[in-house]
Design a protein around this motif. Structure first.
Motif, mmCIF file in Angstrom:
data_model
loop_
_atom_site.group_PDB
_atom_site.id
_atom_site.type_symbol
_atom_site.label_atom_id
_atom_site.label_comp_id
_atom_site.label_asym_id
_atom_site.label_seq_id
_atom_site.Cartn_x
_atom_site.Cartn_y
_atom_site.Cartn_z
ATOM 1 N N ASN A 162 0.807 -1.222 0.000
ATOM 2 C CA ASN A 162 0.000 0.000 0.000
ATOM 3 C C ASN A 162 0.841 1.273 0.000
ATOM 4 O OD1 ASN A 162 -2.996 -0.789 0.383
ATOM 5 N ND2 ASN A 162 -1.915 -2.091 1.851
ATOM 6 N N GLU A 163 2.165 1.163 -0.350
ATOM 7 C CA GLU A 163 3.060 2.330 -0.278
ATOM 8 C C GLU A 163 2.562 3.501 -1.115
ATOM 9 O OE1 GLU A 163 7.004 1.175 -1.264
ATOM 10 O OE2 GLU A 163 7.557 0.621 0.781
ATOM 11 N N ARG A 164 2.120 3.203 -2.341
ATOM 12 C CA ARG A 164 1.696 4.301 -3.226
ATOM 13 C C ARG A 164 0.467 5.026 -2.642
ATOM 14 N NH1 ARG A 164 -1.850 5.409 -6.906
ATOM 15 N NH2 ARG A 164 -2.822 3.375 -6.695
ATOM 16 N N LYS A 165 -0.526 4.276 -2.177
ATOM 17 C CA LYS A 165 -1.710 4.904 -1.597
ATOM 18 C C LYS A 165 -1.350 5.730 -0.373
ATOM 19 C CE LYS A 165 -5.020 1.299 -2.970
ATOM 20 N NZ LYS A 165 -5.960 0.283 -2.450
ATOM 21 N N LEU A 166 -0.483 5.178 0.474
ATOM 22 C CA LEU A 166 -0.079 5.909 1.679
ATOM 23 C C LEU A 166 0.653 7.192 1.334
ATOM 24 C CD1 LEU A 166 1.182 2.837 3.734
ATOM 25 C CD2 LEU A 166 -0.775 4.258 4.336
ATOM 26 N N SER A 167 1.516 7.112 0.301
ATOM 27 C CA SER A 167 2.300 8.284 -0.102
ATOM 28 C C SER A 167 1.405 9.366 -0.692
ATOM 29 C CB SER A 167 3.359 7.852 -1.124
ATOM 30 O OG SER A 167 4.060 8.969 -1.621
ATOM 31 N N GLU A 168 0.430 8.943 -1.519
ATOM 32 C CA GLU A 168 -0.448 9.930 -2.169
ATOM 33 C C GLU A 168 -1.249 10.728 -1.138
ATOM 34 O OE1 GLU A 168 -2.859 7.824 -4.905
ATOM 35 O OE2 GLU A 168 -1.334 7.733 -6.479
ATOM 36 N N LYS A 169 -1.706 10.057 -0.041
ATOM 37 C CA LYS A 169 -2.499 10.756 0.969
ATOM 38 C C LYS A 169 -1.657 11.230 2.149
ATOM 39 C CE LYS A 169 -6.785 9.586 1.645
ATOM 40 N NZ LYS A 169 -8.041 8.897 1.990
ATOM 41 N N GLN A 170 -0.291 11.032 2.017
ATOM 42 C CA GLN A 170 0.642 11.469 3.067
ATOM 43 C C GLN A 170 0.252 10.880 4.420
ATOM 44 O OE1 GLN A 170 0.633 15.745 2.811
ATOM 45 N NE2 GLN A 170 1.956 15.778 1.032
ATOM 46 N N ILE A 171 -0.023 9.574 4.429
ATOM 47 C CA ILE A 171 -0.428 8.866 5.646
ATOM 48 C C ILE A 171 0.754 8.059 6.165
ATOM 49 C CG2 ILE A 171 -1.959 7.082 6.595
ATOM 50 C CD1 ILE A 171 -3.985 7.938 4.425
ATOM 51 N N THR A 172 0.983 8.112 7.448
ATOM 52 C CA THR A 172 2.054 7.335 8.096
ATOM 53 C C THR A 172 1.503 5.991 8.556
ATOM 54 O OG1 THR A 172 3.063 9.376 8.889
ATOM 55 C CG2 THR A 172 3.755 7.326 9.951
ATOM 56 N N ALA A 173 2.224 4.917 8.246
ATOM 57 C CA ALA A 173 1.819 3.575 8.678
ATOM 58 C C ALA A 173 2.909 3.005 9.577
ATOM 59 C CB ALA A 173 1.586 2.665 7.476
ATOM 60 N N ASP A 174 2.555 2.651 10.814
ATOM 61 C CA ASP A 174 3.503 2.117 11.782
ATOM 62 C C ASP A 174 3.097 0.714 12.208
ATOM 63 O OD1 ASP A 174 4.997 4.485 11.816
ATOM 64 O OD2 ASP A 174 3.611 5.371 13.276
ATOM 65 N N ILE A 175 4.094 -0.021 12.745
ATOM 66 C CA ILE A 175 3.849 -1.389 13.223
ATOM 67 C C ILE A 175 4.172 -1.441 14.707
ATOM 68 C CG2 ILE A 175 4.607 -3.798 13.084
ATOM 69 C CD1 ILE A 175 5.238 -3.306 10.134
ATOM 70 N N ASP A 176 3.234 -1.989 15.484
ATOM 71 C CA ASP A 176 3.423 -2.167 16.925
ATOM 72 C C ASP A 176 3.318 -3.668 17.213
ATOM 73 O OD1 ASP A 176 3.501 -2.143 19.630
ATOM 74 O OD2 ASP A 176 1.719 -0.883 19.932
ATOM 75 N N CYS A 177 4.472 -4.371 17.137
ATOM 76 C CA CYS A 177 4.434 -5.835 17.219
ATOM 77 C C CYS A 177 5.823 -6.352 17.621
ATOM 78 C CB CYS A 177 4.001 -6.409 15.868
ATOM 79 S SG CYS A 177 4.145 -8.178 15.726
ATOM 80 N N TYR A 178 5.868 -7.339 18.478
ATOM 81 C CA TYR A 178 7.119 -7.988 18.853
ATOM 82 C C TYR A 178 7.713 -8.649 17.604
ATOM 83 C CZ TYR A 178 10.346 -11.240 21.163
ATOM 84 O OH TYR A 178 11.458 -11.943 21.539
ATOM 85 N N ARG A 201 -7.693 10.974 6.659
ATOM 86 C CA ARG A 201 -7.454 12.267 6.023
ATOM 87 C C ARG A 201 -5.976 12.404 5.670
ATOM 88 N NH1 ARG A 201 -10.043 13.021 10.838
ATOM 89 N NH2 ARG A 201 -12.302 13.495 10.761
ATOM 90 N N SER A 202 -5.677 13.377 4.838
ATOM 91 C CA SER A 202 -4.291 13.641 4.475
ATOM 92 C C SER A 202 -3.483 13.976 5.724
ATOM 93 C CB SER A 202 -4.231 14.802 3.480
ATOM 94 O OG SER A 202 -2.891 15.077 3.137
ATOM 95 N N GLY A 203 -2.324 13.312 5.870
ATOM 96 C CA GLY A 203 -1.488 13.529 7.047
ATOM 97 C C GLY A 203 -1.874 12.654 8.223
ATOM 98 N N GLY A 204 -2.760 11.684 8.008
ATOM 99 C CA GLY A 204 -3.219 10.816 9.085
ATOM 100 C C GLY A 204 -2.190 9.757 9.463
ATOM 101 N N ARG A 205 -2.606 8.894 10.396
ATOM 102 C CA ARG A 205 -1.689 7.842 10.880
ATOM 103 C C ARG A 205 -2.456 6.546 11.073
ATOM 104 N NH1 ARG A 205 0.324 6.274 16.314
ATOM 105 N NH2 ARG A 205 2.415 5.389 16.094
ATOM 106 N N ILE A 206 -1.825 5.436 10.637
ATOM 107 C CA ILE A 206 -2.402 4.102 10.789
ATOM 108 C C ILE A 206 -1.395 3.243 11.538
ATOM 109 C CG2 ILE A 206 -3.220 2.038 9.576
ATOM 110 C CD1 ILE A 206 -3.971 3.908 7.237
ATOM 111 N N VAL A 207 -1.880 2.451 12.497
ATOM 112 C CA VAL A 207 -1.006 1.569 13.272
ATOM 113 C C VAL A 207 -1.512 0.134 13.151
ATOM 114 C CG1 VAL A 207 -0.003 1.064 15.524
ATOM 115 C CG2 VAL A 207 -0.527 3.435 14.900
ATOM 116 N N LEU A 208 -0.598 -0.798 12.763
ATOM 117 C CA LEU A 208 -0.906 -2.223 12.719
ATOM 118 C C LEU A 208 -0.348 -2.851 13.987
ATOM 119 C CD1 LEU A 208 -0.872 -1.222 9.702
ATOM 120 C CD2 LEU A 208 -0.347 -3.577 9.080
ATOM 121 N N LYS A 209 -1.235 -3.406 14.834
ATOM 122 C CA LYS A 209 -0.824 -3.936 16.120
ATOM 123 C C LYS A 209 -1.057 -5.438 16.202
ATOM 124 C CE LYS A 209 -1.725 0.210 18.918
ATOM 125 N NZ LYS A 209 -2.429 0.704 20.119
ATOM 126 N N ALA A 210 -0.206 -6.124 16.976
ATOM 127 C CA ALA A 210 -0.420 -7.539 17.290
ATOM 128 C C ALA A 210 0.216 -7.809 18.635
ATOM 129 C CB ALA A 210 0.177 -8.438 16.225
#
Length: 609
Positions: free
Chosen positions: A471-487, A515-524
């Protein structure tokens, strides 16, 4: 408008419409301060309701009819109507009518200066309304209770009531109530000698009332303005407002404000040494006061109350006797029917036991088969309709977009920059269409029962990183940060492709509604108690409305919504997630606040998926 409606109802012989139209005319005349006209229309409406057996409407009208009587100082007549309203409300289980009538009884005792009784009825009415979930009346009731505390010089309790009333009125955007609360605060400031703040409150209330056309409370406001200007030493302005209050009260026949304004004018003219006019207004004040607070009037109110209590007791006794009589007859009838029925059933069972047993087995087998086929047919029909709808709309739409984008290439007369733009748009459409076709094929596969789980160990963080790269292109277009919270070494035994599809669709959904500039976190994280893994996808986007969440769980049909960047939604993603989680003996949990984001989570057992 109500007159035209009544004419139409007459021509159609529509009784309920005529009752409501006349009642609305009564309300309209009351709001304009035309109390006698209001009473006439209420009485006409009540008569038709009585003849037509419209019990609920009749009870409402009696409660409404009390209000112009109260405004005119005819408290005995008001109490008669209110007792009728409560009697009808209790007999026919009309709690809203009872609450309204209870409040109006409080007003009668308030005007009769029986303050403890007034507070008791006001409090009961407020509790009744709030029990029904209606807080719109509380602002007026709080104001009335505040007036009593103000009269008793309990300024703290009075101010608390007025501020609560104002806050509630502003929240409900009830301008009449806002004006009431504003002028009540002004009256409080008068009592505490803060005359400048008092005048400011009264003038603000005047602007509010003039915008609504309110007349009843406008009289009290004129009286208060006169007192405020007198306190500030502006006698001429005080006389002008007192005269305006007197003239309006006289034209409307409102006895309470007639005596109040006459008393003030008498005092003002005495202060100007105009003793002739002062005496004339004092006589008017005395006459109005005698009419309002006469001993005979108070005795009539007491008699009315005692008569109502006695009648209510008699009705309660009669109702209790009728209930017991009905119960006895009912049980006797039921017992006779049961005895007769049991006799017939016993005879039939004895005669046809063997044949019935055989027939029941055949019927049970047949019914089971028919029910199973009906379920399969209904599911198949829903699937076909959904599939046809999606293919007809959701597939055709992006293909049409591609056709529109590629059409300029036929002529070959486009610039290099335009070519790049069109190819980029084409790429976006193809990527969206590919994702949708992939989801559609998986969805169709699940309905054809061709999918089976494949269990193996895999690293969860690696899976998350693959999804983010996808999803790099989609994230880049909307300037969204994607982080991972996982051991980093956290792993699970399960179907990696199933988990990938679930998380990928949840991430795609989060990107779409971020929204533009938002943040998404993938947790496990591991739940050591039951040997499971808790997965979460968190975003701070637009959130998911409760109605949409409810529909998602109740309706198997995909829900299509557009994203924050007007991305087209096809509605299959969350349905696929819920389907695969059901296969894994889990469920999708959604926490969301509109405008603040959402958390989509699920829990998978390592040994069972």
């Amino acid at each position: 408008m109500s007159i035209h409606i009544m004419a139409i109802c007459d021509s159609l012989d529509y009784t309920a419409g005529k009752i409501d139209a006349l009642r609305n005319l009564g309300i309209g005349y009351y709001e304009k301060g035309k109390y006698n006209e209001s009473i006439q229309h209420y009485n006409k409406s009540a008569k038709i309701a009585l003849e037509a057996g419209e019990i609920e409407r009749e009870a409402k009208i009696h409660s409404n009819l009390a209000m112009p009587y109260i405004a005119l100082g005819k408290h005995k007549d008001a109490l008669v109507e209110l007792n009728k309203a409560i009697e009808g409300a209790e007999k026919n289980n009309l709690p809203l009518v009872k609450a309204h009538a209870t409040h109006n009884i409080g007003m009668v005792y308030h005007y009769q200066q029986q303050e403890d009784s007034a507070i008791s009825f006001y409090t009961k009415s407020k509790q009744q309304y709030e029990k029904l979930g209606d807080t719109s009346r509380s602002t007026f009731i709080l104001g009335n209770i505040g007036h009593i505390f103000l009269k008793r010089k309990d300024f703290k309790k009075a101010k608390d009531c007025y501020l609560q009333s104002l806050k509630l009125a502003q929240k409900q955007k009830n301008y009449k109530a806002i004006g009431n609360a504003q002028q009540s605060l002004g009256a409080l400031y008068l009592e505490t000698k803060d005359f400048r703040n008092a005048l400011n409150c009264f003038l603000e209330a005047k602007r509010t009332f003039e915008s609504t056309g309110e007349k009843t409370e406008y009289l009290r406001l004129l009286d208060n303005l006169s007192e405020a200007y007198l306190a500030l030493g502006d006698m001429e302005t005080a006389i002008r407002y007192a005269k305006e209050c007197y003239n309006l009260a006289q034209s409307n026949g409102q006895l309470y404000y007639l005596q109040s304004s006459a008393k003030r004018l008498s005092e003002l003219f005495e202060g100007k040494n105009n003793f002739i006019q002062s005496l004339e207004f004092f006589k008017i004040y005395k006459s109005a006061s005698d009419s309002l607070y006469s001993k005979e009037n108070k005795e009539q109110l007491v008699r009315q109350e005692e008569e109502f209590k006695f009648k209510k007791q008699q009705n309660d006794i009669e109702a209790a006797y009728n209930v017991k009589l009905w119960q006895r007859n009912y049980f006797l009838a039921v017992a006779l029917v049961l005895i007769f029925s049991m006799s017939i059933i016993g005879f039939l069972l004895l005669r046809n036991f063997r044949q019935t047993k055989k027939n029941n087995k055949v019927l049970e087998s047949t019914n089971t088969f028919i029910e199973e086929q009906m379920v399969l047919l209904e599911e198949s029909d829903r699937f076909k309709k959904s599939l046809i709808s999606i293919v007809a709309h959701d597939i055709r739409s992006p293909i049409n977009s591609l056709h529109f984008i590629l059409e300029p290439f036929k002529d070959g007369l486009i610039s290099e920059i335009k070519t790049k733009e069109l190819l980029s748009s084409c790429y976006d459409e193809i990527e969206a269409l590919t994702t949708h076709i992939e989801n559609l094929l998986i969805w169709a596969s699940q309905h054809l029962n061709t999918f089976k789980l494949s269990v193996a160990n895999f690293n969860i963080k690696d899976l998350f990183e693959d999804i983010i790269r996808f999803n790099e292109r989609k994230l880049s277009e909307k300037q969204i940060t994607a982080d991972i919270d996982c051991y980093p070494l956290l792993s699970i035994a399960g179907d990696r492709e199933v988990v990938r599809i679930i998380v990928r669709n949840l991430v795609d959904n989060a990107i779409k509604f971020s929204r533009s500039g938002g943040r998404i976190v993938l947790k496990a994280s591991a739940n050591e108690i039951n040997n499971s893994i808790i997965f979460s996808v968190v975003d701070n986007g637009t959130g998911l409305a409760k109605t949409v969440r409810d529909k998602l769980y109740l309706d198997a049909k995909p829900i299509s919504l557009n994203g924050t960047g007007n991305e087209q939604g096809f509605g299959l993603g969350l349905q696929l997630c819920m389907y695969y989680l059901e296969l894994c003996r889990s469920e999708l949990l959604i926490q969301s606040v509109e405008g603040e984001g959402a958390i989509f989570s699920f829990e998978l057992q390592s040994s069972t998926i």
